[in-house]
Design a protein around this motif. Structure first.
Motif, PDB file in Angstrom:
ATOM      1  N   TYR A 167      -4.568  37.756   0.682  1.00  0.00           N
ATOM      2  CA  TYR A 167      -3.460  38.711   0.770  1.00  0.00           C
ATOM      3  C   TYR A 167      -3.952  39.848   1.647  1.00  0.00           C
ATOM      4  O   TYR A 167      -5.116  40.257   1.559  1.00  0.00           O
ATOM      5  CB  TYR A 167      -3.088  39.233  -0.618  1.00  0.00           C
ATOM      6  N   MET A 168      -3.073  40.371   2.504  1.00  0.00           N
ATOM      7  CA  MET A 168      -3.498  41.411   3.442  1.00  0.00           C
ATOM      8  C   MET A 168      -2.458  42.518   3.502  1.00  0.00           C
ATOM      9  O   MET A 168      -1.254  42.261   3.457  1.00  0.00           O
ATOM     10  CB  MET A 168      -3.713  40.811   4.831  1.00  0.00           C
ATOM     11  N   LEU A 169      -2.943  43.731   3.615  1.00  0.00           N
ATOM     12  CA  LEU A 169      -2.057  44.874   3.837  1.00  0.00           C
ATOM     13  C   LEU A 169      -2.652  45.728   4.945  1.00  0.00           C
ATOM     14  O   LEU A 169      -3.840  46.069   4.898  1.00  0.00           O
ATOM     15  CB  LEU A 169      -1.888  45.710   2.577  1.00  0.00           C
ATOM     16  N   TYR A 170      -1.820  46.071   5.917  1.00  0.00           N
ATOM     17  CA  TYR A 170      -2.278  46.943   6.990  1.00  0.00           C
ATOM     18  C   TYR A 170      -2.210  48.399   6.546  1.00  0.00           C
ATOM     19  O   TYR A 170      -1.243  48.833   5.918  1.00  0.00           O
ATOM     20  CB  TYR A 170      -1.430  46.749   8.259  1.00  0.00           C
ATOM     21  N   THR A 171      -3.266  49.133   6.859  1.00  0.00           N
ATOM     22  CA  THR A 171      -3.297  50.565   6.570  1.00  0.00           C
ATOM     23  C   THR A 171      -2.274  51.278   7.444  1.00  0.00           C
ATOM     24  O   THR A 171      -1.777  50.730   8.428  1.00  0.00           O
ATOM     25  CB  THR A 171      -4.685  51.145   6.867  1.00  0.00           C
ATOM     26  N   GLY A 172      -2.001  52.524   7.078  1.00  0.00           N
ATOM     27  CA  GLY A 172      -1.006  53.272   7.825  1.00  0.00           C
ATOM     28  C   GLY A 172      -1.480  53.772   9.168  1.00  0.00           C
ATOM     29  O   GLY A 172      -0.696  54.304   9.943  1.00  0.00           O
ATOM     30  N   GLY A 173      -2.761  53.649   9.457  1.00  0.00           N
ATOM     31  CA  GLY A 173      -3.255  54.100  10.753  1.00  0.00           C
ATOM     32  C   GLY A 173      -3.383  55.607  10.872  1.00  0.00           C
ATOM     33  O   GLY A 173      -3.401  56.140  11.974  1.00  0.00           O
ATOM     34  N   THR A 174      -3.488  56.326   9.721  1.00  0.00           N
ATOM     35  CA  THR A 174      -3.584  57.783   9.780  1.00  0.00           C
ATOM     36  C   THR A 174      -4.944  58.250  10.287  1.00  0.00           C
ATOM     37  O   THR A 174      -5.099  59.392  10.689  1.00  0.00           O
ATOM     38  CB  THR A 174      -3.335  58.389   8.388  1.00  0.00           C
ATOM     39  N   SER A 311       2.510  57.509  -8.973  1.00  0.00           N
ATOM     40  CA  SER A 311       2.308  58.016  -7.619  1.00  0.00           C
ATOM     41  C   SER A 311       0.915  57.654  -7.149  1.00  0.00           C
ATOM     42  O   SER A 311      -0.012  57.498  -7.946  1.00  0.00           O
ATOM     43  CB  SER A 311       2.490  59.538  -7.597  1.00  0.00           C
ATOM     44  N   SER A 312       0.770  57.546  -5.848  1.00  0.00           N
ATOM     45  CA  SER A 312      -0.540  57.315  -5.243  1.00  0.00           C
ATOM     46  C   SER A 312      -0.477  57.729  -3.791  1.00  0.00           C
ATOM     47  O   SER A 312       0.591  57.746  -3.182  1.00  0.00           O
ATOM     48  CB  SER A 312      -0.923  55.833  -5.350  1.00  0.00           C
ATOM     49  N   GLY A 313      -1.631  58.092  -3.247  1.00  0.00           N
ATOM     50  CA  GLY A 313      -1.717  58.294  -1.806  1.00  0.00           C
ATOM     51  C   GLY A 313      -1.882  59.731  -1.359  1.00  0.00           C
ATOM     52  O   GLY A 313      -2.550  59.980  -0.369  1.00  0.00           O
ATOM     53  N   VAL A 314      -1.254  60.680  -2.053  1.00  0.00           N
ATOM     54  CA  VAL A 314      -1.391  62.089  -1.674  1.00  0.00           C
ATOM     55  C   VAL A 314      -1.417  62.933  -2.948  1.00  0.00           C
ATOM     56  O   VAL A 314      -1.185  62.439  -4.048  1.00  0.00           O
ATOM     57  CB  VAL A 314      -0.232  62.567  -0.767  1.00  0.00           C
ATOM     58  N   MET A 315      -1.672  64.229  -2.755  1.00  0.00           N
ATOM     59  CA  MET A 315      -1.726  65.141  -3.885  1.00  0.00           C
ATOM     60  C   MET A 315      -0.371  65.226  -4.594  1.00  0.00           C
ATOM     61  O   MET A 315       0.676  65.281  -3.966  1.00  0.00           O
ATOM     62  CB  MET A 315      -2.123  66.536  -3.411  1.00  0.00           C
ATOM     63  N   TRP A 316      -0.435  65.244  -5.922  1.00  0.00           N
ATOM     64  CA  TRP A 316       0.735  65.441  -6.770  1.00  0.00           C
ATOM     65  C   TRP A 316       0.404  66.651  -7.638  1.00  0.00           C
ATOM     66  O   TRP A 316      -0.407  66.572  -8.551  1.00  0.00           O
ATOM     67  CB  TRP A 316       0.968  64.191  -7.599  1.00  0.00           C
ATOM     68  N   SER A 317       1.015  67.775  -7.355  1.00  0.00           N
ATOM     69  CA  SER A 317       0.568  69.032  -7.936  1.00  0.00           C
ATOM     70  C   SER A 317       0.880  69.124  -9.422  1.00  0.00           C
ATOM     71  O   SER A 317       1.870  68.585  -9.923  1.00  0.00           O
ATOM     72  CB  SER A 317       1.202  70.212  -7.203  1.00  0.00           C
ATOM     73  N   ASN A 525       6.345  57.464   4.113  1.00  0.00           N
ATOM     74  CA  ASN A 525       5.810  57.294   2.754  1.00  0.00           C
ATOM     75  C   ASN A 525       5.365  58.610   2.140  1.00  0.00           C
ATOM     76  O   ASN A 525       4.775  58.632   1.062  1.00  0.00           O
ATOM     77  CB  ASN A 525       4.633  56.320   2.766  1.00  0.00           C
ATOM     78  N   GLY A 526       5.652  59.726   2.815  1.00  0.00           N
ATOM     79  CA  GLY A 526       5.312  61.031   2.274  1.00  0.00           C
ATOM     80  C   GLY A 526       3.937  61.531   2.654  1.00  0.00           C
ATOM     81  O   GLY A 526       3.575  62.665   2.330  1.00  0.00           O
ATOM     82  N   LYS A 527       3.152  60.705   3.344  1.00  0.00           N
ATOM     83  CA  LYS A 527       1.801  61.121   3.699  1.00  0.00           C
ATOM     84  C   LYS A 527       1.820  62.094   4.878  1.00  0.00           C
ATOM     85  O   LYS A 527       2.767  62.160   5.657  1.00  0.00           O
ATOM     86  CB  LYS A 527       0.939  59.900   4.026  1.00  0.00           C
ATOM     87  N   ALA A 528       0.730  62.829   4.992  1.00  0.00           N
ATOM     88  CA  ALA A 528       0.640  63.874   6.010  1.00  0.00           C
ATOM     89  C   ALA A 528       0.622  63.293   7.415  1.00  0.00           C
ATOM     90  O   ALA A 528      -0.020  62.269   7.673  1.00  0.00           O
ATOM     91  CB  ALA A 528      -0.626  64.694   5.778  1.00  0.00           C
ATOM     92  N   ASP A 529       1.319  63.953   8.320  1.00  0.00           N
ATOM     93  CA  ASP A 529       1.280  63.613   9.743  1.00  0.00           C
ATOM     94  C   ASP A 529       0.540  64.755  10.435  1.00  0.00           C
ATOM     95  O   ASP A 529       1.139  65.716  10.915  1.00  0.00           O
ATOM     96  CB  ASP A 529       2.696  63.452  10.289  1.00  0.00           C
ATOM     97  N   TYR A 530      -0.790  64.635  10.466  1.00  0.00           N
ATOM     98  CA  TYR A 530      -1.605  65.733  10.984  1.00  0.00           C
ATOM     99  C   TYR A 530      -1.485  65.880  12.500  1.00  0.00           C
ATOM    100  O   TYR A 530      -1.656  66.979  13.031  1.00  0.00           O
ATOM    101  CB  TYR A 530      -3.063  65.539  10.569  1.00  0.00           C
ATOM    102  N   ALA A 531      -1.186  64.787  13.201  1.00  0.00           N
ATOM    103  CA  ALA A 531      -0.979  64.894  14.644  1.00  0.00           C
ATOM    104  C   ALA A 531       0.241  65.760  14.930  1.00  0.00           C
ATOM    105  O   ALA A 531       0.228  66.614  15.830  1.00  0.00           O
ATOM    106  CB  ALA A 531      -0.809  63.506  15.256  1.00  0.00           C
ATOM    107  N   TRP A 532       1.316  65.547  14.147  1.00  0.00           N
ATOM    108  CA  TRP A 532       2.503  66.387  14.317  1.00  0.00           C
ATOM    109  C   TRP A 532       2.174  67.841  14.002  1.00  0.00           C
ATOM    110  O   TRP A 532       2.596  68.762  14.721  1.00  0.00           O
ATOM    111  CB  TRP A 532       3.628  65.900  13.398  1.00  0.00           C
ATOM    112  N   ALA A 533       1.431  68.061  12.907  1.00  0.00           N
ATOM    113  CA  ALA A 533       1.110  69.430  12.500  1.00  0.00           C
ATOM    114  C   ALA A 533       0.334  70.166  13.586  1.00  0.00           C
ATOM    115  O   ALA A 533       0.631  71.325  13.913  1.00  0.00           O
ATOM    116  CB  ALA A 533       0.319  69.410  11.195  1.00  0.00           C
TER     117      ALA A 533
END
Length: 549
Positions: A167-174, A311-317, A525-533
């Motif tokens: 089984y394979m899953l591609y990362t988001g490439g962040t 939840s998974s992947g980023v901070m959940w305050s 997916n709600g993850k940070a887009d640091y290139a945009w930032a």
């Protein structure tokens, strides 16, 4: 029983065929219909030469067809390739070539992107156009339509899966180009039994799975899961879909392209959903706002069936989690991990103390210092997280990167995706962030995620992303792009905000450049887009940014 998704899904359909398996708006599929359509799609894939180990792309928004196509690929012992529906020419061509995808299922409005790069993707043999929400797009030049693929039903197209399939899953490439993370099928399926734990049930052994599904069904306990985040990413697919289907449950996909918290809660009420899967505050904050609005209006949603939000992947305050628990008596499951491996988790309920970014480590999780030594639990030193729960076989077609990420420590394979943490006094892990994003300012290391969470504690700040910018004096300086509560826009400025945050964040971590924007752009997916930032801060700093001394 073979620990293979195709075998488990087929057995579930045979045992509980009339139970609901998929829902999307007014459309419904029973487990029998789920299996039968997957068999028909598998028949088409067989006729296209798809067999064991062949990669098949899925370029779709959340929909039942996404899950049917994936099941069909499993029936052929193929490997689904998750394709980001935001990818354009070069990104999509890279993914198709890197995966050697021979067939691609694409929602019809996305199919033109595949057609546009087809001359650069020699492995592609067939493109299947899939209507979205039942609506056809005129002028799509696919090799076949979804309806045509459903024409022939042949059980002979279904192969007996092996536990050694992949089984394979591609990362988001962040943190670079997307990479295919490859798991042994049985290992990954067994890892997915964790869904029982998150629901508050006993985790079955390999041989107990079907009897566990039967037992919970007879007790009236059925999983009805809403993946609010994209199925094309691990959080949505693994927590939102696989967990539910391995319980014999139903997966409810949301109509609409953008996340609408009010609509999601209304659907959860109608469907009697017991689980929602999200990615941190990007989803949780609007969900909380919707609950607050409904309560204030005296029109609260009927969420009496809700049992877990995961939840998974980023901070959940902690503040947002506490807010959700004011409305809902549920289990909040915050998983710390990456595509490469699970590291830690936190499960909280009403009355549980909540701290942002603090987790219970999974068995075998370690911290590795910069010199390669293991950080003891009584040390305050930083370390890279090494996870050993279920370690992938490696990255697809990348032995060099595999060798640096999947390493042996004390005779046991671990995954080290690049996340850094410290041990707390009570043995929990405090996540600092991803090392590749670490900012080096005057010799001090600053993790953007830590600063972001501190900034978001301010009542005026809705969202925040932090990056490092070049600085002649400090090498890098901390910079932030923030969005404000609409009612507070124009009532405060960057200097005042940073001054307030200074009371709970070390001075060297404070942003020295701040830009206020109307809305923070994030990935689907709600993850940070640091290139945009970074582009937002650098590109227009002179107009709207403030450089602080």
């Amino acid at each position: 029983m073979t620990l293979h998704f195709a075998d488990i899904f087929t057995r579930t359909a045979e045992a509980f065929g009339d139970d609901p398996a998929l829902a999307h708006g007014a459309r419904r599929w029973t487990w029998t219909e789920f299996r039968d359509q997957a068999v028909r799609i598998a028949t088409y894939l067989r006729d296209q030469g798809v067999g064991p180990g062949d990669r098949v792309g899925i370029l779709m928004h959340n929909s039942p067809e996404y899950l049917i196509a994936q099941y069909a690929i499993f029936l052929r012992r193929g490997v689904p390739v998750n394709m980001n529906y935001r990818y354009l020419g070069d990104e999509l061509a890279h993914l198709m070539n890197d995966s050697d995808s021979s067939v691609v299922f694409a929602h019809e409005e996305l199919a033109s992107r595949v057609i546009g790069v087809r001359h650069r993707t020699p492995s592609l043999r067939a493109l299947i156009g899939v209507p979205e929400d039942g609506h056809l797009v005129e002028g799509v030049s696919a090799d076949a339509t979804w309806a045509e693929c459903l024409h022939t039903y042949d059980l002979g197209a279904c192969l007996d899966g092996s536990e050694d399939d992949t089984y394979m899953l591609y990362t988001g490439g962040t943190t670079g180009l997307p990479k295919g993370v490859v798991f042994r099928m049985a290992d990954f399926v067994r890892r997915s039994f964790t869904g029982y734990l998150y629901r508050g049930w006993d985790v079955p052994t390999d041989d107990e799975l079907m009897s566990a599904i039967t037992e919970h069904r007879h007790r009236g306990d059925r999983r009805v899961s809403i993946p609010a985040c994209p199925l094309m990413h691990g959080t949505g697919m693994w927590l939102g879909a696989f967990y539910a289907h391995l319980m014999g449950g139903c997966v409810v996909t949301l109509p609409g392209r953008s996340f609408d918290a009010d609509a999601m809660w209304e659907i959860a009420s109608v469907e009697r959903a017991d689980a929602v899967t999200i990615v941190g505050d990007a989803f949780a904050k609007p969900m909380l706002d919707a609950l607050d609005r409904a309560a204030n209006a005296g029109k609260a949603f009927d969420l009496s069936a809700m049992r877990v939000i995961q939840s998974s992947g980023v901070m959940w305050s902690a503040e947002v989690q506490s807010g959700l628990l004011r409305h809902l008596d549920v289990r909040l499951v915050d998983s710390m991990g990456s595509t490469e491996g699970g590291m830690a988790r936190r499960i909280v309920t009403r009355g549980t103390p909540i701290e942002t970014a603090r987790f219970e480590p999974l068995a075998g999780t370690k911290l590795i210092a910069e010199d390669g030594s293991i950080v003891p639990k009584d040390s305050s030193a930083r370390g890279r997280i090494a996870a050993s729960a279920v370690v992938p076989l490696g990255y697809f077609n990348d032995p060099e990167k595999s060798a640096t990420t999947f390493v042996e420590i004390g005779g046991v394979r671990h995954a080290m995706a690049g996340d850094w943490a410290v041990w707390a006094n009570d043995g929990t892990l405090v996540l600092l962030g991803r090392g590749s994003n670490c900012i080096n300012t005057a010799g001090e290391k600053v993790f953007p995620e830590e600063v972001e969470e501190a900034m978001k504690r301010h009542p005026a700040i809705v969202d925040c992303l932090v990056v490092g910018l070049p600085d002649e004096r400090f090498n890098e300086r901390v910079a932030a792009v923030i969005s404000l509560e609409p009612s507070l826009v124009g009532t405060t400025d960057a200097e005042a905000l940073v001054a307030d945050v200074k009371t709970w964040l070390s001075s060297y971590k404070l942003p020295r450049t701040v830009r206020i924007v109307e809305r923070i752009e994030r990935a689907a997916n709600g993850k940070a887009d640091y290139a945009w930032a970074k582009a937002a801060i650098i590109g227009e700093r002179s107009a709207e940014g403030t450089k602080l001394s």
